[in-house]
Motif scaffolding. Structure first.
Motif, PDB file in Angstrom:
ATOM      1  N   VAL A   1       0.861  -1.178   0.000  1.00  0.00           N
ATOM      2  CA  VAL A   1       0.000   0.000   0.000  1.00  0.00           C
ATOM      3  C   VAL A   1       0.899   1.231   0.000  1.00  0.00           C
ATOM      4  N   ILE A   2       0.766   2.072  -1.016  1.00  0.00           N
ATOM      5  CA  ILE A   2       1.606   3.252  -1.187  1.00  0.00           C
ATOM      6  C   ILE A   2       0.724   4.492  -1.160  1.00  0.00           C
ATOM      7  N   ALA A   3       1.007   5.384  -0.209  1.00  0.00           N
ATOM      8  CA  ALA A   3       0.225   6.615  -0.035  1.00  0.00           C
ATOM      9  C   ALA A   3      -1.265   6.307   0.087  1.00  0.00           C
ATOM     10  N   GLY A   4      -1.569   5.231   0.773  1.00  0.00           N
ATOM     11  CA  GLY A   4      -2.956   4.868   1.036  1.00  0.00           C
ATOM     12  C   GLY A   4      -3.630   4.049  -0.032  1.00  0.00           C
ATOM     13  N   GLU A   5      -2.959   3.807  -1.170  1.00  0.00           N
ATOM     14  CA  GLU A   5      -3.569   3.087  -2.286  1.00  0.00           C
ATOM     15  C   GLU A   5      -2.852   1.762  -2.523  1.00  0.00           C
ATOM     16  N   PRO A   6      -3.599   0.682  -2.710  1.00  0.00           N
ATOM     17  CA  PRO A   6      -2.945  -0.614  -2.922  1.00  0.00           C
ATOM     18  C   PRO A   6      -2.321  -0.733  -4.300  1.00  0.00           C
ATOM     19  N   VAL A   7      -1.154  -1.355  -4.346  1.00  0.00           N
ATOM     20  CA  VAL A   7      -0.582  -1.802  -5.612  1.00  0.00           C
ATOM     21  C   VAL A   7      -1.499  -2.905  -6.146  1.00  0.00           C
ATOM     22  N   PRO A   8      -1.822  -2.925  -7.449  1.00  0.00           N
ATOM     23  CA  PRO A   8      -2.835  -3.868  -7.955  1.00  0.00           C
ATOM     24  C   PRO A   8      -2.414  -5.332  -7.960  1.00  0.00           C
ATOM     25  N   PHE A   9      -1.150  -5.611  -7.683  1.00  0.00           N
ATOM     26  CA  PHE A   9      -0.671  -6.995  -7.622  1.00  0.00           C
ATOM     27  C   PHE A   9      -0.034  -7.244  -6.254  1.00  0.00           C
ATOM     28  N   CYS A  10      -0.192  -8.456  -5.757  1.00  0.00           N
ATOM     29  CA  CYS A  10       0.468  -8.852  -4.522  1.00  0.00           C
ATOM     30  C   CYS A  10       1.474  -9.955  -4.840  1.00  0.00           C
ATOM     31  N   LEU A  11       2.287 -10.308  -3.852  1.00  0.00           N
ATOM     32  CA  LEU A  11       3.190 -11.440  -4.002  1.00  0.00           C
ATOM     33  C   LEU A  11       2.757 -12.515  -3.015  1.00  0.00           C
ATOM     34  N   ALA A  12       2.245 -13.625  -3.550  1.00  0.00           N
ATOM     35  CA  ALA A  12       1.871 -14.764  -2.717  1.00  0.00           C
ATOM     36  C   ALA A  12       3.125 -15.587  -2.450  1.00  0.00           C
ATOM     37  N   ARG A  13       3.497 -15.697  -1.186  1.00  0.00           N
ATOM     38  CA  ARG A  13       4.699 -16.439  -0.798  1.00  0.00           C
ATOM     39  C   ARG A  13       4.244 -17.823  -0.335  1.00  0.00           C
ATOM     40  N   ILE A  14       4.493 -18.807  -1.168  1.00  0.00           N
ATOM     41  CA  ILE A  14       3.897 -20.137  -1.009  1.00  0.00           C
ATOM     42  C   ILE A  14       4.891 -21.075  -0.338  1.00  0.00           C
ATOM     43  N   PRO A  15       4.485 -21.712   0.782  1.00  0.00           N
ATOM     44  CA  PRO A  15       5.394 -22.647   1.460  1.00  0.00           C
ATOM     45  C   PRO A  15       5.800 -23.785   0.532  1.00  0.00           C
ATOM     46  N   GLN A  16       7.027 -24.254   0.710  1.00  0.00           N
ATOM     47  CA  GLN A  16       7.552 -25.338  -0.106  1.00  0.00           C
ATOM     48  C   GLN A  16       7.909 -26.538   0.772  1.00  0.00           C
ATOM     49  N   GLY A  17       7.773 -27.716   0.217  1.00  0.00           N
ATOM     50  CA  GLY A  17       8.117 -28.926   0.942  1.00  0.00           C
ATOM     51  C   GLY A  17       7.248 -29.093   2.172  1.00  0.00           C
ATOM     52  N   GLY A  18       7.865 -29.395   3.300  1.00  0.00           N
ATOM     53  CA  GLY A  18       7.121 -29.586   4.535  1.00  0.00           C
ATOM     54  C   GLY A  18       6.998 -28.336   5.374  1.00  0.00           C
TER      55      GLY A  18
ATOM     56  N   GLY B   1       5.582 -19.359   4.609  1.00  0.00           N
ATOM     57  CA  GLY B   1       5.709 -18.957   3.219  1.00  0.00           C
ATOM     58  C   GLY B   1       6.778 -17.919   2.979  1.00  0.00           C
ATOM     59  N   ASN B   2       7.365 -17.366   4.041  1.00  0.00           N
ATOM     60  CA  ASN B   2       8.345 -16.297   3.902  1.00  0.00           C
ATOM     61  C   ASN B   2       9.444 -16.671   2.912  1.00  0.00           C
ATOM     62  N   LEU B   3       9.821 -15.731   2.054  1.00  0.00           N
ATOM     63  CA  LEU B   3      10.872 -15.991   1.083  1.00  0.00           C
ATOM     64  C   LEU B   3      12.169 -16.371   1.781  1.00  0.00           C
ATOM     65  N   ALA B   4      12.442 -15.743   2.941  1.00  0.00           N
ATOM     66  CA  ALA B   4      13.653 -16.058   3.683  1.00  0.00           C
ATOM     67  C   ALA B   4      13.639 -17.478   4.231  1.00  0.00           C
ATOM     68  N   ALA B   5      12.439 -18.076   4.324  1.00  0.00           N
ATOM     69  CA  ALA B   5      12.310 -19.451   4.808  1.00  0.00           C
ATOM     70  C   ALA B   5      12.135 -20.438   3.670  1.00  0.00           C
ATOM     71  N   GLY B   6      12.398 -19.999   2.434  1.00  0.00           N
ATOM     72  CA  GLY B   6      12.336 -20.891   1.290  1.00  0.00           C
ATOM     73  C   GLY B   6      11.029 -20.875   0.535  1.00  0.00           C
ATOM     74  N   GLY B   7      10.129 -19.948   0.878  1.00  0.00           N
ATOM     75  CA  GLY B   7       8.865 -19.859   0.159  1.00  0.00           C
ATOM     76  C   GLY B   7       9.061 -19.425  -1.285  1.00  0.00           C
ATOM     77  N   LYS B   8       8.112 -19.792  -2.140  1.00  0.00           N
ATOM     78  CA  LYS B   8       8.144 -19.408  -3.551  1.00  0.00           C
ATOM     79  C   LYS B   8       7.232 -18.201  -3.758  1.00  0.00           C
ATOM     80  N   GLY B   9       7.781 -17.152  -4.349  1.00  0.00           N
ATOM     81  CA  GLY B   9       7.007 -15.931  -4.568  1.00  0.00           C
ATOM     82  C   GLY B   9       6.305 -15.936  -5.917  1.00  0.00           C
ATOM     83  N   VAL B  10       4.982 -15.831  -5.889  1.00  0.00           N
ATOM     84  CA  VAL B  10       4.184 -15.814  -7.112  1.00  0.00           C
ATOM     85  C   VAL B  10       3.323 -14.552  -7.112  1.00  0.00           C
ATOM     86  N   ALA B  11       3.576 -13.652  -8.052  1.00  0.00           N
ATOM     87  CA  ALA B  11       2.787 -12.426  -8.150  1.00  0.00           C
ATOM     88  C   ALA B  11       1.426 -12.728  -8.750  1.00  0.00           C
ATOM     89  N   GLN B  12       0.397 -12.067  -8.227  1.00  0.00           N
ATOM     90  CA  GLN B  12      -0.964 -12.284  -8.708  1.00  0.00           C
ATOM     91  C   GLN B  12      -1.807 -11.046  -8.450  1.00  0.00           C
TER      92      GLN B  12
END
Length: 318
Positions: free
Chosen positions: A217-234, A238-249
């Motif tokens: 959210v920038i200056a009160g307005e949402p960016v039209p796309f988000c990044l879904a950070r999807i857990p991988q393996g077990g 979903g955090n990217l730092a924890a090995g999650g896969k980032g998929v913009a949608q």
């Protein structure tokens, strides 16, 4: 304009994914001067102003894991912060005592005339885990406590829960305890340190399988796309730092509803850039210290998040 970025050491930047680097690159493209300093160099002395050891840098166009290859230092100086057109606080979490003290120095710089983004007082007033408590209608069942028995009772009620420390980042220290409750006692002891530290407990949201969404959210307005950070393996994280896969949608209707509910409120408090974390239809965190995911969204969708941010910054300074 002269823009000062208060950041972690420049040599630690992973420029291929760093959002602060994306901001710098876009600002430089527009002809703004890029300056940088580390919080450790901030100082104030009676009779003077808040100042820092700053470096004016030029970007080389190279990117990589880190090091000096992506910038050159053109000038070094001791300068008062109010002499810059804008000061951008982009120090990564954790929000530890030194971060807290830095916000007070930055607030003093504001009194002296500096323009600081995000506002230091707003950074202090919106701890990233606890800021959601103001919006209970948007969140999952949540408990914040130091009491081990209260945590056990919450688990007995909701059966499948997530426990996390209030000062973690990147998925650090997050535990899932399903219905069997194995190791709940040990996890509580680890996180609350025999009642010395407060813990957040939330009902587990199965929608994490589709991703922990970062909504910017920038200056009160949402960016039209988000990044879904999807857990991988077990992993449950979903955090990217924890090995999650980032998929913009694209944002869902619910994502947009949450962002449009919070956006104007947070912007009015001096938060130019906010990162909302959403799992399914529930808000889980409000990130204000150093929200990221600019480059992943831009690379996958073509929407230039950094350009939108610098547009907002220029408008705020006009």
């Amino acid at each position: 304009m002269d823009l000062l970025f208060v950041v972690d050491p420049l040599v630690s930047f992973k420029t291929y994914k760093d959002s602060t680097f994306a901001m710098m690159r876009e600002a430089a493209r527009r002809g703004h001067a890029i300056w940088a300093c580390e919080p450790v160099t901030l100082q104030w002395r009676q009779g003077g102003q808040v100042q820092a050891r700053v470096q004016r840098i030029a970007l080389t166009g190279r990117t990589g894991e880190g090091g000096h290859d992506w910038f050159t230092v053109e000038e070094e100086a001791e300068r008062a912060l109010h002499g810059f057109d804008a000061v951008l606080m982009r120090k990564d979490p954790p929000f530890d005592p030194e971060y807290f003290y830095a916000t007070h120095l930055l607030q003093q710089a504001e009194r002296e005339g500096a323009r600081v983004f995000n506002k230091p007082a707003a950074l202090r007033e919106h701890p990233e885990k606890l800021a959601i408590l103001e919006f209970p209608q948007l969140i999952a069942p949540t408990l914040v406590t130091r009491d081990a028995q209260a945590i056990r009772a919450f688990h007995a009620e909701h059966r499948d829960v997530i426990l996390k420390p209030l000062d973690g980042m990147g998925g650090m220290g997050i535990f899932r305890v399903p219905e069997h409750g194995l190791n709940l006692g040990a996890i509580i002891e680890t996180l609350n340190r025999d009642g010395a530290q407060t813990v957040m407990v939330q009902r587990y949201l199965p929608a994490i399988a589709q991703g922990d969404k970062r909504v910017l959210v920038i200056a009160g307005e949402p960016v039209p796309f988000c990044l879904a950070r999807i857990p991988q393996g077990g992993e449950v994280r979903g955090n990217l730092a924890a090995g999650g896969k980032g998929v913009a949608q694209p944002l869902t209707e619910r994502d947009r509803e949450i962002a449009q509910t919070l956006g104007p409120i947070l912007a009015a408090r001096g938060l130019l850039l906010v990162g909302l974390d959403v799992i399914g239809d529930r808000l889980t965190e409000i990130n204000v210290t150093s929200p990221t995911c600019f480059q992943e969204i831009t690379e996958q969708t073509g929407f230039d998040v950094a350009s939108r941010f610098i547009d907002a910054l220029e408008a705020a300074l006009a």
